[in-house]
Scaffold this active site. Structure first.
Site, PDB file in Angstrom:
ATOM      1  CG  HIS A 124      45.139  52.529  44.427  1.00 34.99           C
ATOM      2  ND1 HIS A 124      43.608  52.300  45.233  1.00 34.99           N
ATOM      3  CD2 HIS A 124      45.019  51.392  43.858  1.00 34.99           C
ATOM      4  CE1 HIS A 124      43.398  51.208  45.041  1.00 34.99           C
ATOM      5  NE2 HIS A 124      43.902  50.521  44.335  1.00 34.99           N
ATOM      6  CG  ASP A 161      40.582  48.354  40.142  1.00 38.64           C
ATOM      7  OD1 ASP A 161      41.356  48.329  39.380  1.00 38.64           O
ATOM      8  OD2 ASP A 161      40.682  47.953  41.320  1.00 38.64           O
ATOM      9  CG  HIS A 163      42.008  46.873  44.641  1.00 40.24           C
ATOM     10  ND1 HIS A 163      42.558  46.495  43.444  1.00 40.24           N
ATOM     11  CD2 HIS A 163      42.461  46.115  45.596  1.00 40.24           C
ATOM     12  CE1 HIS A 163      42.946  45.318  43.665  1.00 40.24           C
ATOM     13  NE2 HIS A 163      43.180  45.141  44.826  1.00 40.24           N
ATOM     14  CG  ASP A 248      41.312  44.957  39.959  1.00 37.49           C
ATOM     15  OD1 ASP A 248      40.345  45.238  39.763  1.00 37.49           O
ATOM     16  OD2 ASP A 248      42.317  45.554  40.367  1.00 37.49           O
TER      17      ASP A 248
HETATM   18 ZN    ZN Z   1      42.427  47.307  41.351  1.00 36.89          ZN
END
Ligand code: ZN
Length: 341
Positions: A124, A161, A163, A248
């Site tokens: 990120h 992931d 996200h 996740d």
């Molecule tokens: Zn994540």
């Protein structure tokens, strides 16, 4: 197979009590690898701090200075959920440098493949600021190093992931030499990663976003990766495959709502490793991102090492998702229209 890994104690000193992205994550992983007798089968690769020049390939100097100054003054929050403490700058330099070193070890043939067990995570981190528990863009910087220091023409990054790997994409969005695929819950944090988001300028078409409805799991991932991602990677024909490995998307992760099982993760890792064997001489490096249930994270990472070592067996103590999966045929059709190979 010789499988390398990167770990250093500095990665556990960057921590914040009560925060989901804390030092217990790596402790659980290292304990598991030792208990399961995986560690003696692996080759340690020593990390080093990334140089300023390496970091400037993905970040604005003011961002680097802010992380350094905040950390050296004892730490603090860089956004609503991204902390630093007194060790964070050094840990972040070593995380980026560790991924670069392990990638170099694979490219030099010191090891066949590997997994960088680094913190803080990186996918990120934006060119100009820290975000979402991430300080520097570890995997994007390693892709740049592979290109600029090892002379590779093309690198691919797969981010599984839960996200969107928005930082990785932001750093590489106009770079046609790095293919980027992210599968992620959508709409969800960080908000980006729409299906129409396919790279900019000359790089248009070199980024694939798979925005996933909640509860898509093993079967949906199997269809989407088999029918969209793997053909696109074959078509791009990278010289190296890097994987942003977040755990996740597991059905029991506390931060998200996807439904992969540990067996599903193992299938995906094995497919990526097999594909690397077919298209880029087996050169594949996994890089730790998220994953906040330690009962998932530790065996999840262990299973990737098993797959890298060529073992078929997966450890899946939590079993399959208890929920039924939504149908992905509509998303598949839409993706195929945009990314035809
Ligand atoms: Zn994540």
């Amino acid at each position: 197979m010789t499988t390398g890994y990167v770990f250093d104690d500095i990665y556990t000193r960057h921590t914040w009590p009560g925060h989901p992205e804390n030092a217990k994550r790596l402790a659980a992983i290292m304990n598991y690898l030792a208990e399961q007798a995986l560690l003696p089968q692996l080759t340690p690769i020593s990390p080093r701090p990334a140089t300023r020049d390496e970091l400037l390939r993905g970040h604005h100097p003011r961002h680097l200075d802010l992380v350094q100054e905040t950390s050296e003054h004892g730490g603090g929050m860089l956004d609503a959920d991204t902390y630093t403490n007194e060790y964070s700058y050094q840990a972040a330099l070593m995380a980026a440098g560790g991924v670069i070193e392990l990638t170099g070890a694979v490219l030099d043939g010191r090891v066949d493949n590997g997994f960088a067990l680094v913190r803080p995570p990186g996918h990120h981190a934006l060119p100009t600021r820290a975000m979402g528990f991430c300080l520097f863009g570890n995997i994007a910087l390693a892709a740049r190093a592979a290109r600029l220091d090892h002379g590779l023409e093309r690198v691919a990054i797969v981010d599984f992931d839960v996200h969107h790997g928005n930082g990785t994409q932001a750093i590489l969005d106009e770079d046609p030499t790095v293919f980027f695929v992210s599968s992620h819950q959508y709409p969800f944090y960080p908000g980006s990663g729409a299906i129409s988001d396919i790279g900019r300028g000359e790089a248009r078409g070199t980024k694939i976003n798979l925005p996933l409805a909640p509860f898509i799991g093993d079967e949906g991932f199997r269809q989407l990766y088999s029918q969209v991602v793997f053909p696109a990677l074959r078509h791009f024909a990278p010289d190296l495959l890097l994987v942003s490995a977040g755990f996740d998307a597991h059905w029991d992760d506390p931060l998200a709502n996807m439904a992969l099982s540990l067996s599903g993760y193992h299938w995906l890792s094995r497919q990526l490793i097999d594909l690397a064997g077919q298209i880029c001489g087996g050169r594949i490096v996994f890089v730790l991102e998220g994953g906040y249930n330690l009962q998932v994270l530790a065996p999840g990472v262990g299973n990737v090492f098993r797959a890298l070592l060529g073992t078929a067996e997966a450890d899946d103590p939590l079993g399959p998702s208890p929920w039924s999966e939504p149908d992905v045929s509509g998303l598949l059709a839409e993706l195929k229209k945009i990314h035809q190979h």
